[in-house]
Design an enzyme around this catalytic site. Structure first.
Site, mmCIF file in Angstrom:
data_model
loop_
_atom_site.group_PDB
_atom_site.id
_atom_site.type_symbol
_atom_site.label_atom_id
_atom_site.label_comp_id
_atom_site.label_asym_id
_atom_site.label_seq_id
_atom_site.Cartn_x
_atom_site.Cartn_y
_atom_site.Cartn_z
ATOM 1 N N SER A 138 44.250 28.749 58.256
ATOM 2 C CA SER A 138 44.880 28.598 59.568
ATOM 3 C C SER A 138 43.801 28.677 60.633
ATOM 4 C CB SER A 138 45.905 29.717 59.805
ATOM 5 O OG SER A 138 46.358 29.727 61.153
ATOM 6 N N TYR A 151 48.441 38.762 59.334
ATOM 7 C CA TYR A 151 48.388 37.368 58.886
ATOM 8 C C TYR A 151 47.055 36.734 59.262
ATOM 9 C CZ TYR A 151 49.357 32.330 58.834
ATOM 10 O OH TYR A 151 49.292 30.981 58.607
#
Length: 251
Positions: A138, A151
């Protein structure tokens, strides 16, 4: 990466980016096998894409990973592409007490899972002439989102692992790819209707186009400004650092 005539295993292929990649690669003439924990989602994808296959997998469970890896090697001996895509994203409270279940499940799914899955298949992949290991990370691994600190940290850690593995496999037939999405309209963080997020079909189309090149980092245009924050010479520096260490320990 060649875009056809591969045998591809994609974790987290029942929805979102995983499903989008699976369907796009399936249409390009690849044998695609998807996995996930939700059988109903897997069944829906298979029904919509005749010829695709699926296997249930708990990416947080070592026994499940090893069992699926053995099954894949037996049933699909030409398997040459692994895409570690499964992941979860939940808001947390870095300024206060972190829920331990959230911490454990996020790290197990997003970091330990891909490492374990790759570990279970890497020796098989080394035997293939044209093999790839892909990881969906990401842009938050480069520029963390404080509301999802755990995360973001797992994606940063996975990016670091990717660079190390790429270096260690540099003389093998296995190429290591990193797909680093921007904000995309998926189920993660209820983003399916988010106007500022990139439409999933646009993301998949642009990602497939980059996959078809020699790029090690698969970045759509929207992801590039955040990736650039880490510095354009990052991998060259990392490679030089590791090469010097190898020479030092070889003395």
């Amino acid at each position: 990466m060649k875009l056809s005539n591969n045998t591809i295993f994609i974790t987290g292929g029942g929805s979102g980016i995983g499903r989008g990649l699976a369907e796009a690669l399936h249409k390009l003439g690849n044998q695609v096998i998807i996995s996930g924990r939700r059988k109903s989602h897997l069944d829906a994808v298979i029904a919509a894409n005749p010829g695709m296959a699926a296997v249930e997998l708990d990416i947080t469970n070592t026994a499940s990973i090893n069992s699926v890896a053995n099954q894949l090697i037996t049933d699909y001996p030409t398997l040459n592409v692994l895409i570690n895509n499964a992941g979860i994203m939940l808001p947390d409270t870095a300024a206060g007490a972190i829920d331990d279940e959230l911490l454990t499940s996020t790290i197990s799914t997003n970091l330990m899972g891909p490492i374990r899955m790759t570990s279970a298949l890497v020796d098989h992949l080394k035997k293939q002439d044209d093999a790839y290991i892909g990881y969906t990370t990401s842009v938050l691994g480069f520029v963390p989102m404080a509301l999802t600190a755990v995360y973001s940290a797992t994606k940063a850690a996975l990016h670091s692992y990717v660079m190390s593995q790429r270096f260690m496999l540099r003389d093998s037939s296995v190429k290591v790819l990193e797909i680093a999405p921007p904000w995309v309209r998926t189920e993660l963080m209820n983003s399916s209707e988010a106007e500022l997020a990139m439409p999933l079909d646009e993301f998949i189309a642009e990602t497939i186009a980059v996959l078809g090149t020699d790029a090690q980092e698969v970045l759509v245009e929207r992801a590039q400004p955040l990736r650039a924050n880490a510095g354009p010479n990052e991998h060259g520096f990392v490679n030089q650092f590791n090469q010097q260490l190898l020479e030092l320990y070889a003395e």
